[in-house]
Motif scaffolding. Structure first.
Motif, PDB file in Angstrom:
ATOM      1  N   GLY A 103     -11.794  -5.525   2.593  1.00 22.44           N
ATOM      2  CA  GLY A 103     -10.865  -4.976   1.522  1.00 22.44           C
ATOM      3  C   GLY A 103      -9.540  -3.878   2.483  1.00 22.44           C
ATOM      4  O   GLY A 103      -8.972  -3.648   1.660  1.00 22.44           O
ATOM      5  N   MET A 104     -10.880  -3.439   3.706  1.00 20.64           N
ATOM      6  CA  MET A 104      -9.862  -2.202   4.483  1.00 20.64           C
ATOM      7  C   MET A 104      -9.272  -2.378   4.969  1.00 20.64           C
ATOM      8  O   MET A 104      -8.355  -1.774   4.963  1.00 20.64           O
ATOM      9  N   PHE A 105      -8.879  -4.277   5.380  1.00 20.73           N
ATOM     10  CA  PHE A 105      -7.723  -4.566   6.241  1.00 20.73           C
ATOM     11  C   PHE A 105      -6.838  -4.993   5.590  1.00 20.73           C
ATOM     12  O   PHE A 105      -5.642  -5.108   5.616  1.00 20.73           O
ATOM     13  N   PHE A 106      -7.681  -5.658   4.022  1.00 22.69           N
ATOM     14  CA  PHE A 106      -6.060  -5.920   3.414  1.00 22.69           C
ATOM     15  C   PHE A 106      -5.530  -5.586   2.328  1.00 22.69           C
ATOM     16  O   PHE A 106      -6.478  -5.632   0.843  1.00 22.69           O
ATOM     17  N   PRO A 107      -5.590  -4.542   2.675  1.00 13.41           N
ATOM     18  CA  PRO A 107      -5.183  -3.333   1.162  1.00 13.41           C
ATOM     19  C   PRO A 107      -4.225  -4.080  -0.245  1.00 13.41           C
ATOM     20  O   PRO A 107      -2.890  -3.242  -0.407  1.00 13.41           O
ATOM     21  N   VAL A 108      -3.693  -5.424  -0.622  1.00 11.75           N
ATOM     22  CA  VAL A 108      -3.725  -5.070  -1.808  1.00 11.75           C
ATOM     23  C   VAL A 108      -4.570  -4.987  -2.789  1.00 11.75           C
ATOM     24  O   VAL A 108      -5.642  -5.013  -3.249  1.00 11.75           O
ATOM     25  N   CYS A 109      -4.532  -4.510  -4.174  1.00 16.45           N
ATOM     26  CA  CYS A 109      -4.373  -4.285  -5.580  1.00 16.45           C
ATOM     27  C   CYS A 109      -5.211  -5.653  -6.309  1.00 16.45           C
ATOM     28  O   CYS A 109      -5.523  -6.859  -5.701  1.00 16.45           O
ATOM     29  N   GLU A 110      -5.931  -5.358  -6.858  1.00 17.11           N
ATOM     30  CA  GLU A 110      -6.418  -6.654  -7.408  1.00 17.11           C
ATOM     31  C   GLU A 110      -5.837  -7.800  -7.894  1.00 17.11           C
ATOM     32  O   GLU A 110      -6.504  -8.777  -7.477  1.00 17.11           O
ATOM     33  N   CYS A 111      -4.483  -7.706  -8.501  1.00 15.70           N
ATOM     34  CA  CYS A 111      -4.058  -9.243  -8.385  1.00 15.70           C
ATOM     35  C   CYS A 111      -3.758  -9.536  -7.491  1.00 15.70           C
ATOM     36  O   CYS A 111      -4.018 -11.002  -7.097  1.00 15.70           O
ATOM     37  N   GLY A 112      -3.254  -8.533  -6.115  1.00 16.29           N
ATOM     38  CA  GLY A 112      -3.185  -9.740  -4.890  1.00 16.29           C
ATOM     39  C   GLY A 112      -4.674 -10.348  -4.124  1.00 16.29           C
ATOM     40  O   GLY A 112      -4.418 -10.997  -3.455  1.00 16.29           O
ATOM     41  N   ASN A 113      -5.552  -9.736  -4.767  1.00 19.36           N
ATOM     42  CA  ASN A 113      -6.404 -10.771  -4.649  1.00 19.36           C
ATOM     43  C   ASN A 113      -6.726 -11.730  -5.226  1.00 19.36           C
ATOM     44  O   ASN A 113      -7.898 -12.683  -4.008  1.00 19.36           O
ATOM     45  N   VAL A 114      -6.507 -12.156  -5.841  1.00 18.58           N
ATOM     46  CA  VAL A 114      -6.804 -13.395  -6.276  1.00 18.58           C
ATOM     47  C   VAL A 114      -6.471 -14.554  -5.049  1.00 18.58           C
ATOM     48  O   VAL A 114      -7.568 -15.570  -4.337  1.00 18.58           O
ATOM     49  N   PRO A 115      -5.456 -14.586  -5.333  1.00 14.96           N
ATOM     50  CA  PRO A 115      -4.794 -15.300  -3.659  1.00 14.96           C
ATOM     51  C   PRO A 115      -5.129 -15.428  -2.387  1.00 14.96           C
ATOM     52  O   PRO A 115      -5.425 -16.346  -1.911  1.00 14.96           O
ATOM     53  N   LEU A 116      -5.285 -14.334  -2.304  1.00 17.85           N
ATOM     54  CA  LEU A 116      -6.472 -13.595  -1.007  1.00 17.85           C
ATOM     55  C   LEU A 116      -7.860 -14.075  -0.912  1.00 17.85           C
ATOM     56  O   LEU A 116      -7.862 -14.859  -0.015  1.00 17.85           O
ATOM     57  N   ALA A 117      -8.304 -14.644  -2.399  1.00 19.92           N
ATOM     58  CA  ALA A 117     -10.005 -14.607  -2.279  1.00 19.92           C
ATOM     59  C   ALA A 117      -9.782 -16.551  -2.256  1.00 19.92           C
ATOM     60  O   ALA A 117     -10.602 -17.277  -1.609  1.00 19.92           O
ATOM     61  N   ARG A 118      -8.586 -17.083  -3.052  1.00 23.46           N
ATOM     62  CA  ARG A 118      -8.516 -18.373  -3.053  1.00 23.46           C
ATOM     63  C   ARG A 118      -8.738 -18.935  -1.418  1.00 23.46           C
ATOM     64  O   ARG A 118      -8.863 -19.713  -0.802  1.00 23.46           O
TER      65      ARG A 118
END
Lengths: 346, 234
Positions: A103-118
């Motif tokens: 997450g230190m390199f992908f500073p999106v908040c939790e809503c952006g994390n869902v697509p990222l985790a997908r």
């Protein structure tokens, strides 16, 4: 995965531009027209406020969702397949620990994390590794750390408790799910299929069309596909969050602030309902700082960053309800324990 | 389609300087930039015929029950056609005026006390002063002129109303109402809830037996004003 035939171009583009223009025109003309037709008549206050609140959550989150999808497209399309997965430690525990720092390199908040985790899952991460990322990244990212520090400084160990707590929870939950005999069953059927197709086509691209053009259209395709899944979830999550806000008095929760146990639980409930992004929730809760004990604030900052109404709707696009209940219970219990620890020990 | 709706609405609000009704100004640039990126990608999506097939997969919402779809439709349409507005008193009442505290520290308040020109202080600044000191002597020689919307006091709605504003830290969803109490029996005959007013007056010990605030403004003058462009405070 064939590139579209050249002669379809003009039609699709024209239709697209027309639709975009049509929405713009509708937006420009409808509100003034309605105002004129219904002059003096207004939506009931509560309905109006529900709408305002829902829109504000959507407008606030959508840029982060877009950013998350774009980063997820970068991982899937622009980085060589599996490059992230290869460069991480092999030992599962160390591996998850380093994933929780991604997450230190992908500073999106939790809503952006869902697509990222997908995107990570399509790109070769296991289910438990993605869950670890999903739970760690909202807290262990530079923006959240900076805003939390700005809001609280080093007062009452709030910052430290939040970071350590987030790291610990993400890794414990990740470890729990890594013990699952059949991790694919944690995912929704639709997403499990998408994962297989995704990793298959990922290999295909390495052999097939390179070039900027095909990558751009792949990015577009990922963007369209992900938004069509995430946006309905975001709308529903925001709608439910807005409804709860309007119809459950916030004072009910605030009244519980000064009791060491109840303040923790009340703040978690507040976090669940308010659904503020982890990047800024520190500022929000700062205004309650005088009312609540530090443990309650820590519980808010840890639990709320990981789980809230809107997040559950978003995560439901990827995980089964059963999985979400399990995640919520574990995260909830650990956040509560952390909050109580801070209240009684620190 | 939903992304398109959001992108268009965001850009339109941005063009009309109305984004402030929903989010904190520190996000304006980021939001607009991402909306533009979104617009490019959504438009590019139309170029590819496949995207229409994929969009059917958006019916994943079906699994989220039929009500979900209705909610989506209603929200999608409402977002486009309902004129943007601020939050109303309904939310202010529900969240209890001044219940959150402000998070202003003592230094800021001290600076306010030294400021001298008390007529310039805003609702927010008066509220933090009142939180620090309720000594009537301190307020005796100071005139306040504050602008906000009218919302009734919960304990004594007949005699006391608040000149209130919402404080926004992130977006409207976290808005906390703050307000300066005004003592004016029978105010409801003259002013409607949610009217925007400018109240000038001095703080006196509250006459109202029921109200919780020890001090309240005794109004000298109440002027109806237009809702400011920037209705929230930050």
């Amino acid at each position: 995965m064939h590139p579209p035939l050249p002669r379809r171009w003009p039609f699709g583009l024209t239709a697209g531009v027309l639709v975009v223009l049509a929405v713009f025109v509708l937006r420009a003309l409808a509100p003034p027209y309605l105002e004129e037709q219904l002059s003096g008549w207004q939506l009931p206050d509560r309905v109006q406020d529900t709408l305002t609140l829902a829109i504000s959550v959507i407008i606030e989150s959508v840029p982060f969702v877009f950013l998350g999808i774009l980063l997820s497209a970068v991982v899937q399309v622009w980085l060589p397949h599996g490059v992230l997965a290869r460069h991480l430690p092999k030992n599962p525990i160390l591996r998850r620990a380093s994933i929780s720092l991604l997450g230190m390199f992908f500073p999106v908040c939790e809503c952006g994390n869902v697509p990222l985790a997908r995107g990570f899952m399509v790109g070769g991460f296991t289910v438990s590794e993605s869950i670890t990322f999903l739970l760690a990244a909202p807290i262990l990212n530079p923006i959240t750390i900076i805003t939390t520090h700005q809001a609280f400084g080093w007062d009452g160990h709030i910052l430290v408790a939040r970071l350590l707590g987030g790291f610990l929870i993400a890794n414990v939950v990740g470890w729990l799910f890594s013990q699952h005999p059949n991790p694919q069953s944690l995912l929704t059927t639709r997403f499990a299929i998408a994962c297989e197709v995704g990793s298959g086509s990922g290999h295909g691209h390495e052999h097939g069309g390179h070039g900027r053009d095909s990558r751009f259209s792949q990015t577009t395709e990922i963007f369209i596909r992900e938004t069509s899944v995430i946006m309905p979830a975001l709308f529903i999550g925001s709608g439910v969050a807005a409804l709860t806000q309007v119809f459950i008095p916030r004072s009910v929760l605030l009244a519980l602030g000064s009791n060491p146990v109840w303040s923790v639980l009340a703040m978690m409930a507040l976090a669940f309902v308010v659904a503020v992004c982890s990047n800024v929730d520190a500022f929000f809760i700062l205004s309650f700082g005088s009312t609540f004990l530090p443990g309650g604030i820590v519980a808010f900052l840890v639990f709320g960053a990981l789980i809230d109404i809107k997040m559950l709707a978003l995560m439901r696009t990827t995980f089964t309800s059963r999985t979400l209940v399990q995640i919520t219970v574990v995260v909830g219990l650990m956040s509560a324990a952390l909050g109580l620890l801070v209240n009684y020990v620190a | 389609m939903l992304s398109l709706v959001v992108v268009v609405v965001t850009l339109w609000l941005g063009l009309n300087d109305e984004l402030g009704l929903y989010i904190h100004p520190r996000y304006f640039v980021f939001t607009i930039v991402m909306a533009l990126v979104g617009l490019v990608l959504v438009s590019a999506g139309f170029v590819r015929r496949r995207s229409f097939e994929v969009e059917d997969a958006g019916r994943l919402a079906t699994t989220l029950t039929g009500t979900g779809i209705v909610l989506l439709l209603v929200m999608g349409v409402a977002i486009v056609v309902v004129p943007p507005t601020t939050l109303t008193s309904a939310t202010a009442t529900q969240r209890e005026v001044n219940s959150g505290g402000l998070g202003t520290d003592a230094d800021q308040t001290a600076a306010l006390i030294g400021a001298g020109d008390f007529e310039e202080l805003s609702v927010r600044e008066w509220v933090s002063l009142l939180a620090q000191s309720t000594d009537p002597a301190f307020y005796a020689d100071k005139t306040a002129r504050v602008t906000g919307f009218v919302t009734p006091d919960a304990q004594d709605p007949d005699n006391v109303f608040y000149v209130a504003r919402f404080v926004v830290t992130c977006c409207a969803v976290d808005a906390q109402p703050i307000g300066v109490p005004v003592y004016l029996p029978g105010w409801q005959a003259e002013y409607e809830i949610d009217d925007w007013v400018q109240v000038t007056g001095r703080f006196d010990p509250s006459v109202s037996a029921a109200a919780t605030d020890p001090l309240a403004l005794t109004p000298v003058e109440i002027l109806p004003v237009d809702q400011p462009n920037d209705p929230y405070v930050y």
